[in-house]
Design an enzyme around this catalytic site. Sequence first.
Site, short mmCIF file in Angstrom:
data_model
loop_
_atom_site.label_atom_id
_atom_site.label_comp_id
_atom_site.label_asym_id
_atom_site.label_seq_id
_atom_site.Cartn_x
_atom_site.Cartn_y
_atom_site.Cartn_z
N GLU A 200 0.83 -1.22 0.00
CA GLU A 200 0.00 0.00 0.00
C GLU A 200 0.86 1.26 0.00
O GLU A 200 0.52 2.25 0.63
CB GLU A 200 -0.93 0.03 1.23
CG GLU A 200 -2.33 -0.39 0.95
CD GLU A 200 -2.77 -0.12 -0.45
OE1 GLU A 200 -3.08 -1.10 -1.12
OE2 GLU A 200 -2.78 1.03 -0.90
C1 LIG Z 1 2.46 -9.78 0.62
C2 LIG Z 1 2.26 -8.69 -0.39
C3 LIG Z 1 0.99 -8.37 -0.80
C4 LIG Z 1 0.78 -7.38 -1.78
N1 LIG Z 1 -0.49 -7.13 -2.24
C5 LIG Z 1 -0.66 -6.34 -3.34
C6 LIG Z 1 -1.94 -6.23 -3.98
O1 LIG Z 1 -2.93 -6.79 -3.52
N2 LIG Z 1 -2.03 -5.49 -5.12
C7 LIG Z 1 -0.94 -4.85 -5.65
O2 LIG Z 1 -1.10 -4.20 -6.69
N3 LIG Z 1 0.27 -4.91 -5.06
C8 LIG Z 1 0.44 -5.64 -3.94
N4 LIG Z 1 1.68 -5.76 -3.34
C9 LIG Z 1 2.80 -5.02 -3.92
C10 LIG Z 1 3.26 -3.88 -3.03
O3 LIG Z 1 2.32 -2.83 -3.05
C11 LIG Z 1 4.67 -3.45 -3.52
O4 LIG Z 1 5.55 -4.48 -3.12
C12 LIG Z 1 5.10 -2.11 -2.98
O5 LIG Z 1 4.34 -1.09 -3.52
C13 LIG Z 1 6.58 -1.81 -3.25
O6 LIG Z 1 6.92 -2.05 -4.60
P1 LIG Z 1 8.19 -2.98 -4.94
O7 LIG Z 1 8.03 -4.24 -4.19
O8 LIG Z 1 8.35 -3.05 -6.41
O9 LIG Z 1 9.42 -2.22 -4.30
P2 LIG Z 1 10.27 -1.07 -5.01
O10 LIG Z 1 9.35 -0.07 -5.62
O11 LIG Z 1 11.29 -1.69 -5.88
O12 LIG Z 1 10.98 -0.39 -3.77
C14 LIG Z 1 12.21 -0.87 -3.19
C15 LIG Z 1 12.67 0.17 -2.16
O13 LIG Z 1 12.94 1.42 -2.84
C16 LIG Z 1 12.16 2.47 -2.28
N5 LIG Z 1 11.73 3.36 -3.36
C17 LIG Z 1 11.19 3.02 -4.54
N6 LIG Z 1 10.93 4.12 -5.26
C18 LIG Z 1 11.31 5.18 -4.52
C19 LIG Z 1 11.30 6.59 -4.71
N7 LIG Z 1 10.81 7.16 -5.80
N8 LIG Z 1 11.80 7.36 -3.71
C20 LIG Z 1 12.28 6.82 -2.58
N9 LIG Z 1 12.31 5.50 -2.35
C21 LIG Z 1 11.83 4.70 -3.30
C22 LIG Z 1 10.99 1.78 -1.59
O14 LIG Z 1 10.48 2.57 -0.52
C23 LIG Z 1 11.63 0.49 -1.10
O15 LIG Z 1 12.27 0.70 0.13
C24 LIG Z 1 1.89 -6.69 -2.32
C25 LIG Z 1 3.17 -6.99 -1.87
C26 LIG Z 1 3.38 -7.98 -0.93
C27 LIG Z 1 4.79 -8.29 -0.50
#
Ligand SMILES: Cc1cc2nc3c(=O)[nH]c(=O)nc-3n(C[C@H](O)[C@H](O)[C@H](O)COP(=O)(O)OP(=O)(O)OC[C@H]3O[C@@H](n4cnc5c(N)ncnc54)[C@H](O)[C@@H]3O)c2cc1C
Length: 567
Positions: A426
């Site tokens: 989220e």
């Molecule tokens: C168990 C689980 C359930 C989930 N359920 C859903 C769901 O129902 N629907 C759905 O659509 N998604 C879902 N997600 C996905 C979740 O919303 C994403 O994992 C989350 O938004 C982070 O994206 P990412 O994993 O690609 O991390 P990344 O975006 O790759 O981030 C990696 C790190 O970099 C930081 N970062 C990234 N961009 C920036 C920036 N611009 N500035 C500063 N810091 C940054 C982040 O804060 C993080 O610390 C789920 C994930 C999990 C693990």
Amino acid sequence: MPYRSPVTDYTFLLNHVVGYDRVCATEVFAEAGADIVEAILTEAGRMCDEVMAPLQRGGDLNPARLENGVLRTSPGFADGWKAISEGGWIGMSGNPEHGGMGLPMTVTTAVNEMMSGACLSLQLAPLMSQGQIEALEHHASDAIKELYLPKLISGEWSGTMNLTEPQAGSDVGALSSKAEPNGDGTYAVTGQKIFISWGDNDFCDNVCHLVLARLPDGVPGTKGISLFLVPRNLPDENGNAGVANSLKVVSLEHKMGLHGSPTCVMQYDGATGWLVGEEHGGMAAMFTMMNNARLGVGGQGVGVAEAAWQHALAYALERKQGKSASGTIVDHADVRRMLMSMKADVFAARAILMACAVAIDMGNATGSAEWKARAAFLTPIAKAFGTDTGISVSETGVQVHGGMGFIEETGAAQFYRDVRVTAIYEGTNGIQAMDLVARKMMDGGEAASRLLDEIEAHAEGARAQLPELAGPVWEASETLREATEWLVGQGDMTERFAGAVPYLRAFARVLGAHYHLAAALADKGGAREKLARFYINALLPEHDSLLVQARNGAGDLYALDLDELAA
Ligand SMILES: Cc1cc2nc3c(=O)[nH]c(=O)nc-3n(C[C@H](O)[C@H](O)[C@H](O)COP(=O)(O)OP(=O)(O)OC[C@H]3O[C@@H](n4cnc5c(N)ncnc54)[C@H](O)[C@@H]3O)c2cc1C
């Protein structure tokens, strides 16, 4: 000790701390008076304690699984879903026209928190449906509303949210899923989505996916994204779940915790979908769902913190070790430090959550721009502080258990493993903090400043009765005001972002002190005043060092070049 829903804490908060009386004084929510709300919370609490809490351990030990493409949920989860649906707990705030109860978000938020404390994995399912219900109420056509809302609200069908793709996580605008018009008002949706919570189940007749995808003329980035409702089964002429749509769950993720919640990789192969909202207006529609879910996820953190706290206290009251007044570890000073910090933080995080929900209700009921701005400002704080508290309290809970905390049978570790993801999904807590210091300060810091005015006026009013508590709260608010003005003055966003996380936490610390002070005033000489004293004396001072970090800027962060960083 079995989980007990904190109904009494909620009624105290609503009646004495967060000003719920203002919500039920509005015409829209006139029927949701304090007595009714207490009865609703008591009923919900019973369902949480008796039906959901017993499912918590089984969900961890017997994760949802995919068998030949068919999703099997954890034992008992189908009965849990039935109890949640039949109790009306999914559509509490849904529009009565479609079968909802039209209750304030404040009540829904409290019930959601209690359900999270009882069984987080299962609670995530109704939370997803609630977000979808709100998004459809605001953005869908009448035909979609009439067909889908009654079924989502009754729990006959469930809802999911599909944003994430392998290359599009925090950067949703990088998504590559596509939608092509079919020429008959429907669209063919194609693409892969990952991490989809409750992407399927074996207890609903249909699972409705809200999917973000790009139309052929959609520009790159978030401005070119549209939102589609894509059901697992296409509704037949009677509106029942009919033939299968062209989509499937490809696999389930193996996770650190939250095992009872199936986290799915979804494949859409020209699946039939219906547009929700305007073409290319998908992000606006999705934001309705995400804001709802952000508050809900904050509540998940608080709920698990409550459960972990109850579990740790029960252990500390029984475990005999060393010499102490009672003979158990509960009387050792360091154990008391842990237990008091847990209890005080649960209260602070819950109060912030409820204050945010009250602001949402006031904004909806009165249309006041000021209340809407307050709700928007508090949402990232409620999400990030609620979930950080879930993590820190459950981690401390493991420590209270000593070696037994590391042993799975006690269940202490499960709280920590389960709640860890709430700071990630989220919108990560880092992204929440950036939202706070950027979008939520586009008003030049006005919403923040109005909140600080209120905190200071309240502290001024409390000086005569509790000067030793009111003084530090007033001073902390002033330090926060100076830091806020400094942040607003930084034109270079990297300078703001560098301190965003400590700033958000400092704001939460001060808000927590404000609500603890209100509790102390309502319970002078009682346990709540004593807890407030501990919070203000021992935990509030953290805000000072956090604000030093918040104002340190980006220079030191980038001082090492990448070679030096890696050396
Ligand atoms: C168990 C689980 C359930 C989930 N359920 C859903 C769901 O129902 N629907 C759905 O659509 N998604 C879902 N997600 C996905 C979740 O919303 C994403 O994992 C989350 O938004 C982070 O994206 P990412 O994993 O690609 O991390 P990344 O975006 O790759 O981030 C990696 C790190 O970099 C930081 N970062 C990234 N961009 C920036 C920036 N611009 N500035 C500063 N810091 C940054 C982040 O804060 C993080 O610390 C789920 C994930 C999990 C693990």
